[in-house]
Design an enzyme around this catalytic site. Structure first.
Site, PDB file in Angstrom:
ATOM      1  NE  ARG A  96      39.657  41.428  68.841  1.00 23.93           N
ATOM      2  CZ  ARG A  96      40.683  41.105  68.243  1.00 23.93           C
ATOM      3  NH1 ARG A  96      41.642  40.382  68.785  1.00 23.93           N
ATOM      4  NH2 ARG A  96      40.701  41.348  67.038  1.00 23.93           N
ATOM      5  NE  ARG A 116      39.071  40.396  63.018  1.00 23.29           N
ATOM      6  CZ  ARG A 116      38.688  39.753  64.171  1.00 23.29           C
ATOM      7  NH1 ARG A 116      37.811  39.659  64.640  1.00 23.29           N
ATOM      8  NH2 ARG A 116      39.913  39.131  64.658  1.00 23.29           N
ATOM      9  CE  LYS A 142      47.485  36.237  64.057  1.00 22.04           C
ATOM     10  NZ  LYS A 142      45.985  35.789  63.688  1.00 22.04           N
ATOM     11  NE  ARG A 185      45.680  41.353  60.149  1.00 24.93           N
ATOM     12  CZ  ARG A 185      45.755  41.180  61.495  1.00 24.93           C
ATOM     13  NH1 ARG A 185      46.830  41.259  61.998  1.00 24.93           N
ATOM     14  NH2 ARG A 185      44.714  40.722  61.963  1.00 24.93           N
ATOM     15  NE  ARG A 236      39.238  36.834  70.074  1.00 24.12           N
ATOM     16  CZ  ARG A 236      40.117  37.039  69.095  1.00 24.12           C
ATOM     17  NH1 ARG A 236      41.285  36.412  69.242  1.00 24.12           N
ATOM     18  NH2 ARG A 236      39.945  37.867  67.969  1.00 24.12           N
TER      19      ARG A 236
HETATM   20  P1  AMP Z   1      44.471  41.319  65.687  1.00 27.18           P
HETATM   21  O1  AMP Z   1      44.350  41.782  66.783  1.00 27.18           O
HETATM   22  O2  AMP Z   1      45.781  41.081  65.001  1.00 27.18           O
HETATM   23  O3  AMP Z   1      43.359  40.453  64.746  1.00 27.18           O
HETATM   24  O4  AMP Z   1      44.117  42.767  64.602  1.00 27.18           O
HETATM   25  C1  AMP Z   1      42.906  43.519  64.739  1.00 27.18           C
HETATM   26  C2  AMP Z   1      42.680  44.503  63.478  1.00 27.18           C
HETATM   27  O5  AMP Z   1      43.718  45.490  63.683  1.00 27.18           O
HETATM   28  C3  AMP Z   1      42.856  43.881  62.277  1.00 27.18           C
HETATM   29  O6  AMP Z   1      41.498  43.424  61.934  1.00 27.18           O
HETATM   30  C4  AMP Z   1      43.364  45.150  61.428  1.00 27.18           C
HETATM   31  O7  AMP Z   1      42.075  45.897  61.141  1.00 27.18           O
HETATM   32  C5  AMP Z   1      44.146  45.901  62.340  1.00 27.18           C
HETATM   33  N1  AMP Z   1      45.517  45.321  61.813  1.00 27.18           N
HETATM   34  C6  AMP Z   1      46.250  44.706  63.063  1.00 27.18           C
HETATM   35  N2  AMP Z   1      47.459  44.462  62.514  1.00 27.18           N
HETATM   36  C7  AMP Z   1      47.455  44.913  61.360  1.00 27.18           C
HETATM   37  C8  AMP Z   1      48.522  44.921  60.030  1.00 27.18           C
HETATM   38  N3  AMP Z   1      49.639  44.304  60.261  1.00 27.18           N
HETATM   39  N4  AMP Z   1      48.250  45.200  59.073  1.00 27.18           N
HETATM   40  C9  AMP Z   1      46.969  46.155  59.081  1.00 27.18           C
HETATM   41  N5  AMP Z   1      45.851  46.113  59.878  1.00 27.18           N
HETATM   42  C10 AMP Z   1      46.354  45.442  61.009  1.00 27.18           C
END
Ligand code: AMP
Length: 216
Positions: free
Chosen positions: A162, A173, A14, A90, A129
């Site tokens: 990360r 996740r 993404k 999400r 990554r």
């Molecule tokens: P990402 O960078 O999109 O993979 O997000 C990293 C982490 O941030 C996720 O594993 C969640 O813990 C939190 N997070 C990001 N976006 C959301 C969302 N829309 N709803 C809930 N948690 C989120």
């Protein structure tokens, strides 16, 4: 003007595709994950709240995320150029709240992009990554290695993994995605505006499919 969402499991690409979409369509990139990471880095209250969930690979509570996302969508650049949402919504609840927000502004989503990638590929992408501390550029130790190990090609910054890309958290996740986020594919299918795109194809091919779904 573009108003859309990039859906897809963690590791689907993404962020990488978002960079290209932003460049082509000149649209603000809104990543709730990036917003949380910036808050963690700056030691804010929001960052502290989000971190405990993120470290475990769990979702940050809906109401908190919805507030952050809708605040961001209220800013002038989104009014002018639209938005590309990455990592939000999400959950079905978040999607409903987004719909309410957009309806309140008299706005509609364009075609939602769903990046599809098989689970074994996702795990390899996530655990391999590496991200630049300075500029955020993303690498992969096997698929997209930097010229010099541990150093960003673009800015010379230090690469790191990360905290949530370790094997255990990455797996969690993906499970959370399957349980909480995958139902959104159905949700947007019912709304009639989703394009399913092969996220395991070469990067440029995936991008070409996205452009053909969104239109020039
Ligand atoms: P990402 O960078 O999109 O993979 O997000 C990293 C982490 O941030 C996720 O594993 C969640 O813990 C939190 N997070 C990001 N976006 C959301 C969302 N829309 N709803 C809930 N948690 C989120």
């Amino acid at each position: 003007m573009l108003r859309t969402i990039l859906l897809g499991p963690p590791g689907a690409g993404k962020g990488t595709q978002a960079d290209r979409i932003v460049e082509k369509y000149n649209v603000p990139h809104i990543s709730t994950g990036d917003i949380f990471r910036a808050n963690i880095k700056n030691g804010t209250e929001l960052g502290k709240k989000a971190q405990e969930y993120m470290n475990k690979g769990e979702l940050v509570p809906d109401d908190l995320v919805v507030e952050i996302a809708t605040d961001r969508l209220m800013q002038d650049d989104c009014k002018e150029h639209g938005f590309l949402l990455d990592g939000f919504p999400r959950t079905v609840y978040q999607a409903e709240k987004l719909d309410e927000f957009l309806a309140g502004q008299g706005l509609k989503l364009d075609t939602v992009i769903d990046l599809e990638v098989a689970e074994d590929v996702l795990m390899k992408r996530l655990t391999g990554r590496r991200v630049c501390k300075a500029c955020g550029a993303s690498y992969h130790i096997v698929n997209v290695p930097p010229k010099q190990e541990g150093i960003c090609d673009k800015c010379g910054g230090e690469l790191f993994q990360r905290a949530d890309d370790n094997e255990e958290t990455a797996k969690n996740r993906i499970d959370v995605y399957n349980n909480e986020t995958a139902p959104l594919v159905d949700y947007y299918e019912k709304a009639g505006n989703i394009a399913k795109i092969d996220g395991a194809a070469p990067l440029e091919e995936t991008f070409a499919s996205i452009v053909s779904a969104l239109g020039e």
